[in-house]
Structures are given as C-alpha cells and as structure tokens.
Design an enzyme around this catalytic site. Structure first.
Site: not given
Length: 322
Positions: A54, A203
């Site tokens: 990440y 999202g």
C-alpha cells in the site's frame, strides 16, 4: 462501538482498512492520515489493516508514526505475497515472506503483528509449505496468527486442517457477493473471522456519487469505466435516496448490511478523511426491518453491478471458484 472477535482479540465491529493512506486513491499527507487514524481510534475502532504494497510501504510507515506518537495498542494486520511490477507476480516462499515481514515490522515500529496475511496465494507452491512457514512465524512470536486473502473455500479448508486460520479477507459488499457462495459459510463453520474488504465498493457507496475515477487503481477497473460506471452510479443513486428517507447515511447503511450477514464478519472500510469516516460510524447501531431488507434487495439485488471487479492486470493470485 460494539465488538466482534478476531482470533483471540475483541475488536471494534468495524475495522480500518489503510490502503488509502498509501495514496492508492489519490494524494494524501501525514497530517490528514494521522487525523483519520485518531478519529478511528476515538470512535472505538481497534483493528487496523495494512499491507507492504500500500504505497510501497507508505501506509505502514504512516501507521508506525501514529503508533509511536500516540502510544496506542491496537490489533494490527499486514500482508505480503504480491510482488509489484509488470506483470504482477506472487511469491509465497519462506525467504520472501520473512524478509517482507521484517521490513513491515520495521516500518510499523513493532516486534510482531497480530495478524499476517498471504496477500495472494501462489498457485504453484504447495499449500503445506506456505502454512508451514506461517506456523513457524507464529511459533517464533513474529505473528499472532495468519490469514489468507482472495481465496476459495477449498483452500481455507485445506489450510485450516494444517494449522487453524485466524482470518480470511475477501472483497464483500452490496456489489460484490461472491463470498456468499461458500467462503462466508466455511469461515463460520471453522471459527475463522471473515474480514470484508472494500465494503463501501471502493467509494461507490459513499454519500455523494463519485466522479469518473482517474487514479491508477480504479481507472482501469471494469466497473469504473464506461458505460458500466454510469449505469452502476445510477443504480446506487436509488439506494442513496432510500438511505436518506430512512435518516441513515449511505455508507453506514451499506456497512450495516455487511455486519448483519453474520456475527463472524468484520468489515474494514477505508478512508483518508476523518470527516468521511464519521459518516459510517453508526453502522453497528442500524437494525433493518424485514421491509428495509426487502427494499435493499430490490434496489441492489445480488449481481446488480456491471463489469468485473478487477481488470485482467489485477487478477494474479485471485482464486475463482464459481
């Protein structure tokens, strides 16, 4: 916040997925990330999930800074196994996993992590060898338990028979329902926590409709490219209207749906923003009536999303079983 089990730990019923802290969905900065982590902790979130890739270590470094400056002791999970590059490849060898774990521990400022995942399974490497590596890391006190990500039910059963598996982390949300076809049931049967990543559909299940994504991760994802993106957005807008009618935020409602699919399910939504995080904190307090559930099933039935959840370039190591 209510609690749920993650191995031997009692953790907040909602965890924190730290992929966004690595800049995977847009630029971030230390002050904003630390503020989001502070808001999560203050709300009762005690399980933080990250990975070595990440932001190529940025997310772990950010969490390490937060741990050092705040002095908190949450349950930390990280992952290794994906080797970034073109093409992406998977490495579950003992030397690779050990070296990546040591690098993660250094970034996190810890001598162990509570949970260590194989981020993707290397198909050609015997599972017995991989679980043997993880078992030794447990014996050495480097990890509290091991997990597997994006796997099939058969893999979980085989791995668990070698050494009990603490958690399985697969994508699960209103628009990604494959785990209902065996993984969630196998986890319940074996006493393994099912950790649902991307429970807010990257999202899409937020308070306002997304603009067409331009970030590298979603920008090449079939569900976020046209014409699928516009069609998916329109379907979710009707769900958003339903949530407003009921006085719930969209994100809290979507998380509540995930939580109510099983007591062993632990969703880990992610955000870079403390303000966005506060939108979904009441999820564990929402209770659906039969009418609510029927309406959700009507608005967003299983399989409603158009487009595959991954592009071909993202499929390395993802086990398909249906």
């Amino acid at each position: 916040m209510k609690t749920r089990k993650l191995g031997r730990h009692d953790v907040g019923a909602i965890g924190f997925g730290a992929m966004s802290l690595g800049g995977m969905f847009g630029a971030t900065d230390e002050a904003t990330s630390l503020s989001a982590l502070d808001a999560a902790w203050e709300a009762g979130i005690t399980h933080f999930d990250t990975a070595n890739i990440y932001g190529m270590g940025i997310s772990e470094t950010m969490i390490g800074t937060w741990l050092k400056t705040r002095g908190h002791s949450p349950v930390i999970a990280t992952k290794a196994g994906i080797v970034d590059g073109t093409p992406r490849r998977i490495d579950n060898s003992e030397p690779y996993l050990r070296s990546e774990l040591e690098a993660s521990l250094k970034r996190l400022g810890r001598d162990h992590v509570d949970l260590f995942y194989i981020h993707r399974r290397e198909a050609d490497r015997p599972l017995e060898e991989v679980i043997g590596t993880l078992s030794r890391l447990i014996e050495e006190g480097k990890i509290g338990g091991y997990g597997l990500s994006e796997i099939a039910p058969a893999t979980l059963r085989r791995a668990h028979a070698i050494h009990p598996c603490m958690a399985v982390q697969n994508e699960y949300s209103l628009w990604t329902r494959q785990p209902e076809l065996g993984v969630i049931q196998a986890c319940a049967e074996l006493g393994t926590t099912f950790v649902a990543f991307s429970p807010l559909a990257r999202g899409m299940l937020g308070e306002t409709a997304l603009a067409p994504p331009t970030d590298g991760f979603r920008g090449r994802n079939p569900r976020f490219t046209e014409p699928a993106f516009s069609r998916n957005t329109a379907k979710i807008e009707s769900f958003r209207a339903f949530c407003r009618e009921r006085g719930w935020t969209t994100s809290a409602t979507a998380l509540a749906w995930t939580l109510q699919k099983g007591d062993h399910i632990l969703p880990i939504p992610g955000t870079r923003s403390a303000a966005h995080l506060r939108h979904w904190l009441a999820a564990d307090e929402i209770s659906f009536t039969a009418e609510d559930q029927a309406r959700i099933d009507q608005l967003l039935p299983a399989g409603f999303a158009e487009g595959d959840r991954y592009g071909d370039h993202q499929l390395a190591g993802v086990e398909r079983y249906c």
